[in-house]
Design a protein around this motif. Sequence first.
Motif, PDB file in Angstrom:
ATOM      1  N   THR A 182       0.509  -1.514  -0.318  1.00 37.03           N
ATOM      2  CA  THR A 182       0.043  -0.028  -0.025  1.00 37.03           C
ATOM      3  C   THR A 182       0.927   1.163  -0.415  1.00 37.03           C
ATOM      4  O   THR A 182       1.595   1.450   0.420  1.00 37.03           O
ATOM      5  CB  THR A 182      -0.815   0.005   1.134  1.00 37.03           C
ATOM      6  N   ILE A 183       0.610   1.785  -0.569  1.00 31.07           N
ATOM      7  CA  ILE A 183       0.457   3.432  -0.861  1.00 31.07           C
ATOM      8  C   ILE A 183       0.225   4.235   0.873  1.00 31.07           C
ATOM      9  O   ILE A 183      -0.788   4.612   0.594  1.00 31.07           O
ATOM     10  CB  ILE A 183       0.906   4.545  -1.560  1.00 31.07           C
ATOM     11  N   CYS A 196     -13.381   3.438 -13.192  1.00 29.72           N
ATOM     12  CA  CYS A 196     -12.808   3.947 -12.140  1.00 29.72           C
ATOM     13  C   CYS A 196     -12.359   4.033 -10.877  1.00 29.72           C
ATOM     14  O   CYS A 196     -11.464   4.689 -10.215  1.00 29.72           O
ATOM     15  CB  CYS A 196     -14.591   4.422 -11.196  1.00 29.72           C
ATOM     16  N   ASN A 216     -13.317   1.744  -8.808  1.00 28.33           N
ATOM     17  CA  ASN A 216     -13.586   1.506  -6.804  1.00 28.33           C
ATOM     18  C   ASN A 216     -13.948   0.071  -7.234  1.00 28.33           C
ATOM     19  O   ASN A 216     -13.505  -0.369  -5.660  1.00 28.33           O
ATOM     20  CB  ASN A 216     -15.378   2.322  -6.909  1.00 28.33           C
ATOM     21  N   SER A 220     -11.106  -0.466  -5.357  1.00 27.59           N
ATOM     22  CA  SER A 220     -10.448   0.086  -3.776  1.00 27.59           C
ATOM     23  C   SER A 220     -10.716  -0.897  -2.860  1.00 27.59           C
ATOM     24  O   SER A 220     -10.001  -0.814  -1.451  1.00 27.59           O
ATOM     25  CB  SER A 220     -10.161   1.689  -4.179  1.00 27.59           C
ATOM     26  N   ARG A 221     -11.660  -1.923  -3.245  1.00 24.97           N
ATOM     27  CA  ARG A 221     -12.150  -2.548  -2.327  1.00 24.97           C
ATOM     28  C   ARG A 221     -11.308  -3.805  -1.553  1.00 24.97           C
ATOM     29  O   ARG A 221     -11.962  -4.299  -0.987  1.00 24.97           O
ATOM     30  CB  ARG A 221     -13.209  -2.005  -2.198  1.00 24.97           C
ATOM     31  N   PHE A 230      -5.829  -6.620  -4.165  1.00 31.16           N
ATOM     32  CA  PHE A 230      -5.156  -5.926  -4.775  1.00 31.16           C
ATOM     33  C   PHE A 230      -4.091  -5.079  -3.737  1.00 31.16           C
ATOM     34  O   PHE A 230      -2.914  -4.631  -3.732  1.00 31.16           O
ATOM     35  CB  PHE A 230      -5.593  -5.033  -4.405  1.00 31.16           C
ATOM     36  N   ARG A 272     -10.356   6.199  -7.560  1.00 31.24           N
ATOM     37  CA  ARG A 272     -11.826   6.649  -7.605  1.00 31.24           C
ATOM     38  C   ARG A 272     -11.429   5.693  -5.732  1.00 31.24           C
ATOM     39  O   ARG A 272     -10.996   4.786  -5.142  1.00 31.24           O
ATOM     40  CB  ARG A 272     -13.593   5.656  -7.788  1.00 31.24           C
ATOM     41  N   VAL A 273     -12.500   6.334  -4.751  1.00 29.72           N
ATOM     42  CA  VAL A 273     -12.051   5.448  -3.465  1.00 29.72           C
ATOM     43  C   VAL A 273     -13.262   5.314  -2.638  1.00 29.72           C
ATOM     44  O   VAL A 273     -14.287   4.994  -3.073  1.00 29.72           O
ATOM     45  CB  VAL A 273     -13.045   7.115  -2.785  1.00 29.72           C
ATOM     46  N   GLY A 274     -12.885   3.943  -2.578  1.00 28.51           N
ATOM     47  CA  GLY A 274     -14.036   2.733  -1.532  1.00 28.51           C
ATOM     48  C   GLY A 274     -14.028   2.937  -0.070  1.00 28.51           C
ATOM     49  O   GLY A 274     -15.120   2.793   0.031  1.00 28.51           O
ATOM     50  N   GLU A 275     -13.471   3.702   0.863  1.00 27.23           N
ATOM     51  CA  GLU A 275     -13.981   3.845   1.802  1.00 27.23           C
ATOM     52  C   GLU A 275     -13.018   5.190   2.702  1.00 27.23           C
ATOM     53  O   GLU A 275     -12.392   4.703   2.030  1.00 27.23           O
ATOM     54  CB  GLU A 275     -13.559   2.358   3.201  1.00 27.23           C
ATOM     55  N   LYS A 288      -9.211   5.052   1.317  1.00 27.68           N
ATOM     56  CA  LYS A 288      -8.399   3.852   0.779  1.00 27.68           C
ATOM     57  C   LYS A 288      -9.279   3.823  -0.884  1.00 27.68           C
ATOM     58  O   LYS A 288     -10.418   4.018  -1.093  1.00 27.68           O
ATOM     59  CB  LYS A 288      -9.004   3.415   1.473  1.00 27.68           C
ATOM     60  N   GLY A 289      -8.230   4.091  -1.360  1.00 24.70           N
ATOM     61  CA  GLY A 289      -8.762   4.127  -3.001  1.00 24.70           C
ATOM     62  C   GLY A 289      -7.429   3.309  -3.486  1.00 24.70           C
ATOM     63  O   GLY A 289      -6.645   2.682  -3.534  1.00 24.70           O
ATOM     64  N   GLU A 290      -7.848   3.624  -4.810  1.00 23.48           N
ATOM     65  CA  GLU A 290      -7.259   2.294  -6.469  1.00 23.48           C
ATOM     66  C   GLU A 290      -6.801   4.086  -6.869  1.00 23.48           C
ATOM     67  O   GLU A 290      -7.345   4.768  -7.804  1.00 23.48           O
ATOM     68  CB  GLU A 290      -7.409   1.768  -7.149  1.00 23.48           C
ATOM     69  N   ASP A 291      -5.010   3.986  -6.963  1.00 23.47           N
ATOM     70  CA  ASP A 291      -4.598   5.229  -8.100  1.00 23.47           C
ATOM     71  C   ASP A 291      -4.301   4.187  -9.606  1.00 23.47           C
ATOM     72  O   ASP A 291      -3.240   3.350  -9.660  1.00 23.47           O
ATOM     73  CB  ASP A 291      -3.647   5.160  -8.288  1.00 23.47           C
ATOM     74  N   PRO A 323      -2.846   0.280  -4.496  1.00 21.60           N
ATOM     75  CA  PRO A 323      -3.664   0.779  -3.980  1.00 21.60           C
ATOM     76  C   PRO A 323      -3.003   1.872  -3.019  1.00 21.60           C
ATOM     77  O   PRO A 323      -1.917   2.280  -2.873  1.00 21.60           O
ATOM     78  CB  PRO A 323      -3.873  -0.530  -2.807  1.00 21.60           C
ATOM     79  N   PHE A 324      -3.494   2.813  -2.888  1.00 22.11           N
ATOM     80  CA  PHE A 324      -3.229   4.063  -1.235  1.00 22.11           C
ATOM     81  C   PHE A 324      -4.291   4.053  -0.535  1.00 22.11           C
ATOM     82  O   PHE A 324      -5.646   4.233  -0.632  1.00 22.11           O
ATOM     83  CB  PHE A 324      -3.001   5.082  -2.457  1.00 22.11           C
ATOM     84  N   GLU A 325      -3.684   4.706   0.868  1.00 17.83           N
ATOM     85  CA  GLU A 325      -4.097   4.534   2.203  1.00 17.83           C
ATOM     86  C   GLU A 325      -3.561   5.361   2.559  1.00 17.83           C
ATOM     87  O   GLU A 325      -2.829   4.929   3.518  1.00 17.83           O
ATOM     88  CB  GLU A 325      -4.380   2.860   2.798  1.00 17.83           C
TER      89      GLU A 325
END
Lengths: 148, 257, 357
Positions: free
Chosen positions: A47-48, B67, B69, B72-73, B77, C242-245, C256-259, C265-267
């Motif tokens: 994670t970043i 996107c 989304n 992100s969950r 990943f 887009r942000v998931g949580e 928390k999302g994906e770039d 993953p970024f947190e």
Amino acid sequence: MSQRKKKGEFIVERNYVDDQRIIEPEKLEIGGVDMSGRWGLLVLPRTIEDFDHSLHAMVKNHPRGRNIDRCWQCGNCTAACPVAEENPLFNPRYLIYIIKLGYKLEIEKFGNYVYFCGSCGRCSEVCPKDVDPSGVMEAIGTALRRKP
Amino acid sequence: MYQRKSVKIVRRLRRLNGNGWAYHGLPGLQWEIENSSSYDRKLMSELTRELLEDFRIHEFYHACINCGNCTSRCPAFRFADFSPRVVVQKVMHAKSEPDLIVQMLDQYIWACFQCYSCWDVCPAHNNPGGLIAMMKELAVKHGLQSASKALEPYSRVLFKLMTTGTQITPDMHSSIAPFRDWGPHKAELVKHLREERAAVPVENLAKVMDRGWNVDAETIRELLIIEKEAGVIDAVKSVLKDVGEMVDETRAEYGVE
Amino acid sequence: MRRRDMSEIHPVLVIGGGPAGLKASADLAELGYDVVLVEKLGQLGGAPIRWGYKTLAPELRPTEEVMGPLIEYVEGNGNVRVMKNSVVEGATGGLGDFTVTVRNLMNGATESLKASAIIVATGFEHFDAKVDPRYGYGRNPDVIGIHELEGMLKEGRVVKRNGDPPKRIAFIFCVGSRDKSTNLWCCTVCCGVSIKQAIELKHLLKDADIYMIYMDIRTFGLWEKLYWKSMEEYGINYIRGRVGEIYAIGDKLLVKGEDTLVRGPFEVLFDMVVLAVGMEPGSGTAQVARALNLKVNEFGFLEPRHPNIHHDSGRDGIYLAGACVAPMSVEEALAEGSAAAMQVAKALRRLQRAVVK
Ligand SMILES: Cc1cc2nc3c(=O)[nH]c(=O)nc-3n(C[C@H](O)[C@H](O)[C@H](O)COP(=O)(O)OP(=O)(O)OC[C@H]3O[C@@H](n4cnc5c(N)ncnc54)[C@H](O)[C@@H]3O)c2cc1C
Ligand code: SF4
Ligand code: SF4
Ligand code: SF4
Ligand code: SF4
């Protein structure tokens, strides 16, 4: 080398997990149970967790890197770049992005690819935002060398 | 495009990648591209066709706006360079580029835990986990090596599931064979398992250990008939030969033709 | 035989006192028509005044420059009767001769009025981010909407719940927009508005680091300038994803999302998260649709007879304007208000020309 190859070998998606993130104890016993090797394997998250703008600041202060903030990631530079065509790992757009946002891990992985740039200047001809990516590549190279 | 890379560049790449960050010199997706170039073209288009003609595709895939989304969950990943977004994007473009599906079958999709968190959040109501499950089925059906590798550790679970209809009973969670992969603390847990289970005021909980093993012969017969008719036994044989053969033996014992 | 004169024409009813309704009222009044302006709330001005927008995109000009003269003119002009805290409950009749019931929400009194034509400009409401639980809006006070940030900017004080100025701020785009689980459409202005606010934040909090988490940047037309300026002059960062949580950790927020450009993953911890909440037709528009028996589309916006001709409601004598038809910017709402006023003037002139025996 051969040892590294064995590490995490049983992971089906092995090619998508960084070597550095795999912890595989050679000898480990917990509560009388042998947990050596794959039984004790741990994969660390990738994670970043932070943005580190120190390189970005150095690039911005470099006379040829001062326009880096204009970049909006359209990819025109990479599309025009003859080196990127040969080698998909060299990607000027991507290098600008990771430096700008300060993604340390990515810089660690891909930063050195900046020296693949042939300074041909084709990217700077096509960039719609006058970023001068060719100059930014030079500035990134300099920043990486001078990084404390 | 990627094949044209000169040998010299490859060597330089390897040298640059001395610390092993970039997965044998070709990170993630690039690795796949190289790998899929050696694939049997006929099998490749067959696999893609089968996936795209599956009726479930219309429910699991609508259109992807890229996107992120879903990703992100995604728990997978966090540990692997794997992203359900990429899976959906590849399915989206698979019609014109059949290689894209095959590229994922070898390793990529096996990173997924099938938790379906992605499905939950997708603004387009795509189901990346579902698409992945379909691809895993394909890999099993065609006996791909990746499926064997992924399923091999589950051999015993699979055999039990196919022959008794239940997969795991609490007494299988033990540090002594056959399931030491559950971890050392299980030895502690398993000591007074029967008494602890009996203390829970739900009738089935106490009996699950016996019922999980002593299954009615007629139930087993029925199960094996279904598995035989549905082609499950053959599919398992193609990826886990020994499990398939053992199930076949059981099938013969129970007189299922 | 003679032509009707203006005094024989009933007043025009305008429903909704936002930019579109105000502009329509002002234009009609200036043309000499009597206007009755019915507004649900206790003040005129619509969303820009209700939420206290400090400036308007794209040039960051003070909102008062646009809204001030309009409100002043409407309230001070003798031709417009302003009925605040009121809603229209029903209308019978047609062009030239509507009978309208207006209810005062404060005392419940109803009044029956005559109207020659009706302009509906009931606008939008902000998406309620509580509906989408992933952002923790409503649970954490440091997760706010762009409409709330507008008010803070106007006060000149942007602080966290604990009183500290935020150091690292994230804007999350498309909240409640472009998502089958919430709203499918794009609200068209939130990208520009968020960027405008980020620039204002930079003026206010010079050391703040601002990150815009977006799927696409939709700064249409000349608003594009904002986007360029924010990057080139203000060093605002853009992360595609887009942000998931969002979790609260201490007094920080873990986003928390994906770039999607890095596949990483970024947190990352932020001090404050601003949600670019979208636009919805809202309860006011639904109410007027019921009262006037107007068609609504699948999303709940009022549906014009032809999708490209907004002012035509499909009912004779009733015209539409502004964000009750589709999400839009202030400049578009003003133009639509004028356009509807023009349609009314045209129709009433036709009536005037009709011969009275
Ligand atoms: C694919 C799969 C296979 C499995 N196979 C086995 C097996 O072979 N053997 C085995 O021992 N275990 C197995 N398990 C594990 C087993 O299912 C779980 O350990 C067990 O169900 C957990 O029990 P629980 O009561 O904690 O949760 P759950 O089983 O999830 O039960 C929670 C229940 O509470 C209800 N609920 C939730 N919120 C509320 C609320 N607010 N009010 C009222 N009700 C609510 C839910 O609807 C649900 O019915 C398997 C699990 C999975 C996913
Ligand atoms: S200057 Fe460098 S980055 Fe730009 S096109 Fe040439 S080789 Fe590529
Ligand atoms: S062409 Fe210019 S703006 Fe586009 S990605 Fe390259 S540097 Fe950025
Ligand atoms: S189902 Fe698979 S792809 Fe989807 S979130 Fe879970 S692990 Fe990730
Ligand atoms: S969440 Fe849905 S639309 Fe977004 S990238 Fe994933 S699959 Fe595509």
